[in-house]
Design an enzyme around this catalytic site. Structure first.
Site, PDB file in Angstrom:
ATOM      1  N   CYS A 150       0.771  -1.230   0.000  1.00  0.00           N
ATOM      2  CA  CYS A 150       0.000   0.000   0.000  1.00  0.00           C
ATOM      3  C   CYS A 150       0.813   1.298   0.000  1.00  0.00           C
ATOM      4  CB  CYS A 150      -0.982   0.049   1.155  1.00  0.00           C
ATOM      5  SG  CYS A 150      -1.961  -1.468   1.254  1.00  0.00           S
ATOM      6  N   GLY A 180       1.337  -0.860  -4.671  1.00  0.00           N
ATOM      7  CA  GLY A 180       0.115  -1.659  -4.592  1.00  0.00           C
ATOM      8  C   GLY A 180      -0.643  -1.591  -5.887  1.00  0.00           C
ATOM      9  N   ASN A 236      -1.130   2.386   5.412  1.00  0.00           N
ATOM     10  CA  ASN A 236      -0.082   1.517   4.873  1.00  0.00           C
ATOM     11  C   ASN A 236       0.600   0.849   6.053  1.00  0.00           C
ATOM     12  OD1 ASN A 236       3.289   2.238   3.764  1.00  0.00           O
ATOM     13  ND2 ASN A 236       2.162   0.349   3.499  1.00  0.00           N
ATOM     14  N   GLY A 237       0.654  -0.473   6.023  1.00  0.00           N
ATOM     15  CA  GLY A 237       1.303  -1.184   7.121  1.00  0.00           C
ATOM     16  C   GLY A 237       0.460  -2.347   7.570  1.00  0.00           C
ATOM     17  N   TYR A 259      14.621  -2.186  -1.938  1.00  0.00           N
ATOM     18  CA  TYR A 259      13.726  -2.600  -3.007  1.00  0.00           C
ATOM     19  C   TYR A 259      12.427  -1.806  -3.137  1.00  0.00           C
ATOM     20  CZ  TYR A 259      10.405  -5.546  -5.533  1.00  0.00           C
ATOM     21  OH  TYR A 259       9.455  -6.005  -6.387  1.00  0.00           O
TER      22      TYR A 259
END
Ligand code: SF4
Length: 486
Positions: free
Chosen positions: A16, A42, A118-119, A259
């Site tokens: 996300c 995402g 997000n998480g 990444y």
């Protein structure tokens, strides 16, 4: 990662990206642009909720890419207002129901409230079970809904205090943006595992978002990161900040550097591209080998391979060409299709590889399926030696903080030492950057085991945030098993 290329993808997946816009007549259009820039975080679904003067909220959400959902001007026109929050969702198979697509929205007695996150909350299931016992009715299986219910039952008077009350009850990694009639709110978890940055629009409005690449696309100036444990409240009088948690050593996700983040983003104020080159250079210092050329596994291995080649004084060559136009037909996550997908996605550049001793640089090995196929492909194209170099330490543990990694049993490095892994992927040699080398490349001293500067749990098993749900899953109902997305 290209959103349409999950065919063979053997990387951890980001889960996300978020954006919040305050104070622009084009809030929804800017949010859609920002989500475009965050597409790598995402690809399963996207959503925007806007706030119109007078307190009316508007929402549009859909499965698929941002472009699939927000390219039509009529959609943006249906999201009026000077404030908006948006979300890109990554989800594993079976979790793509529309009801899970964020931002989530709820009506409270104080008015509407939208939240995007997000998480991953590591006690979401435990909290959810307690909330269900109190009579809360959950509409989705995303753990982000826990925020909604905790806010609903909070006894505090104003929205910000209710949100803080909720944040004090959750454990996990989160960067969230929330919108109500009066303010845009941003928050990061006390360890700052997931990113969130603040930007300023030329018109004076504000942007909160996961990465600075989303600021660039909307023409916003990078102001600073939201700090770990910080709550920022943005309204028409500006930005105010609150730190309701006791300060502690932050643990930003080190994999963002390796990444996840886009190379043109600044992470903690540092260009990701330069950092990846430094990681590649460190890798070359640690595990250099006699070779003729350095070849990246595109696209994510490119900056590290450049750094490696420069440090090793070897030619950098595009020995693998990536096909950017693979469709979504092959997204089934079976081994058979993944193996096919490698060939669709990557081609060996025989003219470059033939007769050469090749150093192949990639960012990580998860299951090893892609690495094996790529080594095989490079060898079949005439390389005389193939030496694999990885710009992360071995991924030995799963992530529970918002990154989709396979269960531990499926991680190649969890079961095999480096020599065995080299044999399995068919490389003449294999080496990973050391953990200390990675910290050095990030401009830090070697890792301090007593107080590491980053979350590196997928390499060390040192989980800084308690994994409450993992220890408490005996009673876990099926509907909650996949609750961890955001
Ligand atoms: S476990 Fe790994 S991927 Fe997950 S937050 Fe920590 S460093 Fe990032």
């Amino acid at each position: 990662m290209d959103p349409r290329l999950e065919t063979d993808d053997d990387h951890p997946h980001e889960e996300c990206g978020v954006v919040g816009i305050w104070g622009s007549a084009d809030a929804s259009a800017l949010a859609a642009l920002a989500l475009h820039a965050l597409q790598h975080r995402g690809q399963e679904a996207a959503g925007i909720v806007s706030l119109e003067a007078g307190g009316a909220f508007h929402s549009h959400k859909g499965r698929g890419l941002v472009g699939d959902n927000f390219s039509d001007a009529r959609v943006i026109a249906g999201l009026p207002g000077r404030a908006a929050v948006g979300h890109n969702r990554y989800a594993t198979t079976g979790e793509t129901a529309l009801r899970n697509v964020q931002p989530l929205y709820a009506d409270f007695e104080f008015g509407g409230f939208a939240v995007a996150h997000n998480g991953n909350l590591t006690n979401a299931h435990t909290l959810k079970r307690a909330l269900v016992r109190r009579g809360c009715l959950f509409q989705s299986t995303t753990d982000s809904e826990v925020f909604i219910h905790l806010i609903a039952i909070s006894l505090y008077a104003n929205v910000k205090d209710r949100l803080i009350d909720a944040l004090k009850q959750v454990q996990g990694a989160y960067s969230l943006v929330a919108l109500h009639d009066g303010a845009l709110i941003g928050a990061r978890d006390p360890l700052g595992v997931r990113p969130l940055v603040i930007g300023k629009l030329p018109t004076g409005g504000f942007v909160l978002t996961s990465e600075t690449c989303a600021l660039d696309i909307v023409g916003a100036e990078f102001v600073r990161d939201v700090e770990p444990g910080e709550i920022v409240v943005i309204d028409d009088s500006g930005l105010t900040s609150q730190r309701p948690f006791a300060p502690q050593q932050s643990r930003f996700c080190i994999f963002e550097y390796i990444y996840f983040a886009r190379p043109d983003s600044l992470v903690e104020g540092t260009p990701v591209y330069e950092t990846r080159k430094r990681i590649g250079a460190e890798l070359a210092r640690e595990s250099g080998i006699a070779a003729d050329i350095v070849v990246p596994v595109p696209d994510s291995g490119v900056p590290a391979a450049m750094g490696y080649a420069q440090e090793a004084a070897l030619p950098f060559e595009l020995g693998i060409i990536r096909n950017h136009y693979v469709g979504r037909t092959f997204i089934e996550p079976t081994d058979q299709i993944r193996n096919l997908g490698v060939k669709l996605k990557h081609s060996a550049n025989r003219a470059v590889l033939e007769g050469k001793r090749v150093v192949l640089v990639d960012d990580s090995i998860v299951r090893g399926t892609t690495s094996r196929k790529i080594v095989e492909m490079v060898r079949a194209a005439g390389a005389t030696e193939v030496h694999m170099r990885i710009s992360s330490p071995p991924t030995t543990h799963s992530c529970f903080y918002g990154i989709d990694t396979p269960e531990r049993a499926k991680l190649l490095a969890a079961k095999h030492d480096v020599e065995e892994m080299a044999r399995i992927i068919g490389a003449d040699s294999l080496a990973f950057i050391s953990l200390d080398g990675l910290y050095r490349a990030l401009g830090r001293p070697a890792r301090d085991a007593a107080q590491p500067a980053y979350c590196d749990a997928c390499f060390t098993g040192d989980y800084a945030i308690p994994l409450t749900d993992q220890q408490d899953n005996a009673e876990r109902p099926i509907s909650l098993l996949k609750a961890a997305n955001g």
